[in-house]
Design an enzyme around this catalytic site. Structure first.
Site, PDB file in Angstrom:
ATOM      1  N   ARG A  45     -10.202   0.996  -5.083  1.00  0.00           N
ATOM      2  CA  ARG A  45      -8.793   1.219  -4.724  1.00  0.00           C
ATOM      3  C   ARG A  45      -7.953   0.494  -5.757  1.00  0.00           C
ATOM      4  O   ARG A  45      -8.474  -0.221  -6.606  1.00  0.00           O
ATOM      5  CB  ARG A  45      -8.474   0.804  -3.279  1.00  0.00           C
ATOM      6  CG  ARG A  45      -9.220  -0.332  -2.650  1.00  0.00           C
ATOM      7  CD  ARG A  45      -8.993  -1.676  -3.260  1.00  0.00           C
ATOM      8  NE  ARG A  45      -7.576  -1.963  -3.421  1.00  0.00           N
ATOM      9  CZ  ARG A  45      -7.069  -2.839  -4.249  1.00  0.00           C
ATOM     10  NH1 ARG A  45      -7.867  -3.527  -5.069  1.00  0.00           N
ATOM     11  NH2 ARG A  45      -5.791  -3.052  -4.348  1.00  0.00           N
ATOM     12  N   ASP A 238       2.116   1.558  -7.296  1.00  0.00           N
ATOM     13  CA  ASP A 238       1.309   2.782  -7.229  1.00  0.00           C
ATOM     14  C   ASP A 238       2.006   3.954  -7.904  1.00  0.00           C
ATOM     15  O   ASP A 238       1.361   4.882  -8.398  1.00  0.00           O
ATOM     16  CB  ASP A 238       0.979   3.122  -5.779  1.00  0.00           C
ATOM     17  CG  ASP A 238      -0.020   2.109  -5.252  1.00  0.00           C
ATOM     18  OD1 ASP A 238       0.407   1.056  -4.771  1.00  0.00           O
ATOM     19  OD2 ASP A 238      -1.233   2.367  -5.398  1.00  0.00           O
ATOM     20  N   ASN A 248       4.683   0.749  -3.579  1.00  0.00           N
ATOM     21  CA  ASN A 248       3.554  -0.181  -3.635  1.00  0.00           C
ATOM     22  C   ASN A 248       3.094  -0.418  -2.204  1.00  0.00           C
ATOM     23  O   ASN A 248       3.660   0.120  -1.248  1.00  0.00           O
ATOM     24  CB  ASN A 248       3.967  -1.490  -4.330  1.00  0.00           C
ATOM     25  CG  ASN A 248       2.759  -2.377  -4.626  1.00  0.00           C
ATOM     26  OD1 ASN A 248       1.740  -1.886  -5.136  1.00  0.00           O
ATOM     27  ND2 ASN A 248       2.822  -3.645  -4.307  1.00  0.00           N
TER      28      ASN A 248
HETATM   29  O1  MRU Z   1      -4.317   1.102  -0.849  1.00  0.00           O
HETATM   30  P1  MRU Z   1      -4.628   0.393  -2.133  1.00  0.00           P
HETATM   31  O2  MRU Z   1      -5.446  -0.831  -1.960  1.00  0.00           O
HETATM   32  O3  MRU Z   1      -5.169   1.325  -3.178  1.00  0.00           O
HETATM   33  O4  MRU Z   1      -3.194  -0.086  -2.647  1.00  0.00           O
HETATM   34  C1  MRU Z   1      -3.126  -0.822  -3.840  1.00  0.00           C
HETATM   35  C2  MRU Z   1      -1.766  -1.296  -4.165  1.00  0.00           C
HETATM   36  O5  MRU Z   1      -0.798  -1.018  -3.486  1.00  0.00           O
HETATM   37  C3  MRU Z   1      -1.626  -2.071  -5.443  1.00  0.00           C
HETATM   38  O6  MRU Z   1      -0.625  -3.031  -5.328  1.00  0.00           O
HETATM   39  C4  MRU Z   1      -1.258  -1.098  -6.578  1.00  0.00           C
HETATM   40  O7  MRU Z   1      -2.164  -0.039  -6.612  1.00  0.00           O
HETATM   41  C5  MRU Z   1      -1.210  -1.763  -7.891  1.00  0.00           C
HETATM   42  S1  MRU Z   1      -2.799  -2.112  -8.473  1.00  0.00           S
HETATM   43  C6  MRU Z   1      -2.706  -2.728 -10.052  1.00  0.00           C
END
Ligand code: MRU
Length: 348
Positions: A45, A238, A248
């Site tokens: 993730r 994101d 995010n």
């Molecule tokens: O649901 P996830 O764990 O994939 O969400 C990740 C995030 O929100 C991070 O802060 C984002 O992807 C930045 S990662 C460098």
């Protein structure tokens, strides 16, 4: 450097982030379907990491293809791209990486390459996307460290570290670079309900690096700022819209509002592959809704009564006016983002 994801012996190997910090278990994907499942089930993730995974998943699927003719190979390639594109909707890095794989495929096909040559080209491109991401994170770290004050007590939310990228991290890349310069007094990691990326993953990375780490529950960030306990906030992203609105992890918006209320600078660190100039503002960013079970249960234990419904958006959008700066591999963009973000892409 943490081994988040690697291309190894014609397979894609990744650390199972659901099992950290308790156990360091590696998952070997041998098909594109395996990689797609790993993304949807959160084995891997974090926006840049799932972009790399999608590229490697496509390369892997095509590497295993039995097609002998380029026409059939192209049909299979498009199906594999669609499979990976259907995994998670919010992080634009996923679609950015798939587009890049499509462009490289198109260039090879137009040049009359054979199936064998196309397969090799796709693997090279996926490994290239991985390696470029590490370099971007290191560059973000260098730029970001310049705005971290000496003796900083820093808050971060979710995990934007080596585990969320091909290595080093975006927000954690900034923290790592600042720590290497002796600027970091303390890092507070929001636990990040409901998936606990902060409490489990960010804390694990920081402790391994010997950076002083304190885990807080999400609701503690506001009171900590009110007591004057924080100097700087940095998070990942994101998807960043053309006007600088930032999607995010859920809870980021609350942190940004608190930071504004208490005069703490709120920065976002993200590579250009996270910036989506085709989406005008945050309203246009698709927000993934995740399974209610992430909230109703902790492992096998039920936390909420039967009959209570659940709202579980995985991300939120922080309006651009709360963002002090967007730290990228090409420098720090400032407001007005509608001009500073396109200018980054225009750099040679
Ligand atoms: O649901 P996830 O764990 O994939 O969400 C990740 C995030 O929100 C991070 O802060 C984002 O992807 C930045 S990662 C460098």
């Amino acid at each position: 450097m943490l081994p988040t994801i690697a291309w190894q012996d014609n397979a894609v190997v990744m650390v199972d982030q659901r099992k950290l910090p308790g156990r360091e278990v590696y998952v070997t994907c041998t098909t594109a379907k395996d990689v797609a499942r790993a993304i949807t089930t959160m084995v891997i993730r974090g926006a840049p990491a799932i972009g790399v995974a999608a590229a490697m998943g496509i390369a892997l699927g095509m590497q295993r293809s039995k097609s002998t003719g380029t026409r059939q190979f192209a049909v299979e390639f498009n199906q594999t791209c669609d499979l990976l594109a259907g995994t998670r909707p919010t992080a634009v890095n996923l679609f950015w990486a798939i587009d890049r794989m499509k462009r490289t495929f198109g260039a090879g096909a137009q040049g009359g390459e054979s199936v064998t040559e196309l397969k090799a080209r796709l693997v090279r491109e996926a490994i290239g996307i991985h390696d470029e991401d590490v370099a971007s994170c290191q560059a973000m770290g260098r730029h970001g460290a310049t705005v971290v004050p000496d003796g900083a007590r820093i808050l971060t939310h979710c995990n934007a570290g080596a585990l969320a990228t091909a290595g080093y991290g975006t927000a954690l890349g900034v923290i790592r670079a600042a720590a290497e310069q002796g600027k970091v007094a303390a890092v507070f990691a929001d636990e990040t309900r409901p998936f606990l990326q902060g409490g489990r993953l960010t804390a694990w990375e920081l402790v391994r690096d010997g950076i002083p780490t304190t885990v807080i529950t999400d609701s503690m960030a506001g009171p900590l700022m009110r007591q004057g306990g924080l100097d700087f906030v940095v998070v990942g992203a994101d998807r960043i819209a053309a006007n600088g609105d930032v999607a995010n992890k859920i809870g980021t918006y609350t942190v940004a509002m608190m930071a504004r209320a208490h005069g703490v600078p709120f920065y976002v660190a993200a590579p250009l592959s996270t910036i989506d100039l085709a989406t005008a503002d945050g309203i246009g960013i698709p927000i993934e809704q995740r399974n209610a079970r992430e909230i109703t249960h902790f492992g096998p234990t039920q936390l909420t009564p039967d009959g209570a419904s659940v709202w579980n958006p995985a991300f939120d959008v922080t309006p651009h006016d709360l963002v002090a700066g967007i730290i990228t591999e090409r420098g720090i963009a400032r407001a007005p983002y509608a001009t500073s973000l396109p200018a980054l892409f225009a750099q040679p």
